[in-house]
Scaffold this motif. Sequence first.
Motif, PDB file in Angstrom:
ATOM      1  N   CYS A   1       0.826  -1.212   0.000  1.00 31.29           N
ATOM      2  CA  CYS A   1       0.000   0.000   0.000  1.00 31.29           C
ATOM      3  C   CYS A   1       0.857   1.257   0.000  1.00 31.29           C
ATOM      4  O   CYS A   1       0.566   2.227  -0.705  1.00 31.29           O
ATOM      5  N   MET A   2       1.911   1.257   0.807  1.00 33.06           N
ATOM      6  CA  MET A   2       2.742   2.457   0.902  1.00 33.06           C
ATOM      7  C   MET A   2       3.440   2.730  -0.424  1.00 33.06           C
ATOM      8  O   MET A   2       3.588   3.867  -0.852  1.00 33.06           O
ATOM      9  N   ARG A   3       3.863   1.661  -1.079  1.00 28.43           N
ATOM     10  CA  ARG A   3       4.554   1.813  -2.353  1.00 28.43           C
ATOM     11  C   ARG A   3       3.570   2.315  -3.418  1.00 28.43           C
ATOM     12  O   ARG A   3       3.872   3.219  -4.191  1.00 28.43           O
ATOM     13  N   TYR A   4       2.393   1.716  -3.440  1.00 34.05           N
ATOM     14  CA  TYR A   4       1.360   2.108  -4.397  1.00 34.05           C
ATOM     15  C   TYR A   4       0.985   3.574  -4.185  1.00 34.05           C
ATOM     16  O   TYR A   4       0.857   4.351  -5.131  1.00 34.05           O
TER      17      TYR A   4
ATOM     18  N   PRO B   1      12.565   0.051  -5.002  1.00 34.99           N
ATOM     19  CA  PRO B   1      11.689   1.156  -5.417  1.00 34.99           C
ATOM     20  C   PRO B   1      11.534   2.245  -4.356  1.00 34.99           C
ATOM     21  O   PRO B   1      11.160   3.368  -4.689  1.00 34.99           O
ATOM     22  N   LEU B   2      11.816   1.938  -3.092  1.00 34.51           N
ATOM     23  CA  LEU B   2      11.648   2.951  -2.043  1.00 34.51           C
ATOM     24  C   LEU B   2      12.840   3.909  -1.964  1.00 34.51           C
ATOM     25  O   LEU B   2      12.745   4.983  -1.389  1.00 34.51           O
ATOM     26  N   TRP B   3      13.968   3.507  -2.550  1.00 33.30           N
ATOM     27  CA  TRP B   3      15.171   4.338  -2.451  1.00 33.30           C
ATOM     28  C   TRP B   3      15.009   5.600  -3.284  1.00 33.30           C
ATOM     29  O   TRP B   3      14.540   5.542  -4.417  1.00 33.30           O
ATOM     30  N   ASN B   4      15.358   6.728  -2.736  1.00 30.66           N
ATOM     31  CA  ASN B   4      15.202   7.956  -3.518  1.00 30.66           C
ATOM     32  C   ASN B   4      16.309   8.964  -3.249  1.00 30.66           C
ATOM     33  O   ASN B   4      16.078  10.163  -3.273  1.00 30.66           O
ATOM     34  N   GLY B   5      17.502   8.490  -2.958  1.00 31.44           N
ATOM     35  CA  GLY B   5      18.599   9.432  -2.792  1.00 31.44           C
ATOM     36  C   GLY B   5      19.421   9.156  -1.546  1.00 31.44           C
ATOM     37  O   GLY B   5      19.057   8.318  -0.731  1.00 31.44           O
TER      38      GLY B   5
ATOM     39  N   ALA C   1      20.903 -10.904  -3.805  1.00 28.35           N
ATOM     40  CA  ALA C   1      20.371 -11.410  -5.076  1.00 28.35           C
ATOM     41  C   ALA C   1      19.028 -10.782  -5.389  1.00 28.35           C
ATOM     42  O   ALA C   1      18.756 -10.381  -6.527  1.00 28.35           O
ATOM     43  N   ALA C   2      18.178 -10.670  -4.365  1.00 30.40           N
ATOM     44  CA  ALA C   2      16.854 -10.076  -4.578  1.00 30.40           C
ATOM     45  C   ALA C   2      16.984  -8.609  -4.977  1.00 30.40           C
ATOM     46  O   ALA C   2      16.308  -8.137  -5.896  1.00 30.40           O
ATOM     47  N   GLY C   3      17.886  -7.896  -4.311  1.00 28.11           N
ATOM     48  CA  GLY C   3      18.095  -6.484  -4.638  1.00 28.11           C
ATOM     49  C   GLY C   3      18.593  -6.311  -6.053  1.00 28.11           C
ATOM     50  O   GLY C   3      18.124  -5.448  -6.797  1.00 28.11           O
TER      51      GLY C   3
END
Lengths: 243, 104
Positions: A131-134, A192-196, B73-75
Amino acid sequence: MTNARSAASVRPSWSLDGLRLGAMLMAPALPGMMAFAIAIGATEARKGFAPIEAALMNLLVYAGASQMVAMEAWPQQLTLASVSAVALLVATVNARMLLFGASLRPWLGPLPAWQIYPLLQLTTDPGWIICMRYRARGGNDAGVFLGGALLVWVAWLATTAAGYLMGALIADPRKIALDLVLPIFFAAMLVPLWNGHRRTVAWAVAGAVALATERLIPGWWFVIVGALAGSLAEAFLEEARDV
Amino acid sequence: MSDAGQLGTVAAILAMGAATYAMRAGGFWLMAYVPLTARVRRVLEALPGSVVVATVMPIVVREGVPAGLAIAAAGAAMLIRRNDLLAVLAGMAAAAAARAWLVA
């Protein structure tokens, strides 16, 4: 992020497409959850819980790790004091869910109480992270929460029951790394959560504080303490940049 | 469970369920009384990543090399293909292989 902020006060919609999307996003988390559910069901049978008691626990507590911990610490005599102690133990294992609910507020806050409070009973770790990612991508369909949640709910109730019936027939789930699926799924979400680089620093703080807490305080506090330290660090770094 | 314990067991399960629901709903409920300032919003937006790291780090340290390889590996799979399922499979394969070889 810009999307999420500008849409903050718009009441989330509900749609069948959302249900489907939620179920699809949840699918990769299922194998690990089901392996865990089988282990829980088998433990319930081994510990002598009646089928109806086991089913009730899976339905009402609906949080595997805390059920495992509670069954390991199950009191010989059920008194008011010992039952309270077990409930408190379960609450500490699940205290991380306070953070889940808090972080869902900016998105799902505009929903009427009769919709959101029953839905929150279906909160799970993978469901929340999905949910948080969406939401971070600008999505605003509450059906995504419900769709993913229903898939996990059905799979959970079916597999815990199967585990209860099959008991010790299960081969070693460690051999095929089923015990690691949830942490693997969680870790993959970091990409996908990484942003800098500010987030890198915050995550380093979260990890270090979690490890230190695990050493110093027995129990499950490390998740909540580490997570709060990391997100406070990130908010602080963001503000330092903005000033 | 004995007859006398029958009701007790159900009562204990109800108490566990209530305690867990308090955690599930409590954070959401409480945030109705906390103004969503820019700072609070920042902290909440930063939570997912921090929860993930705080959950996974102690597991990796406890489970050692197989867990570390699985996460790596997953990353990597996620970076290359952005596919959740592929990432989970790559992670499981790495952990299973590492366990098989390290034990053997």
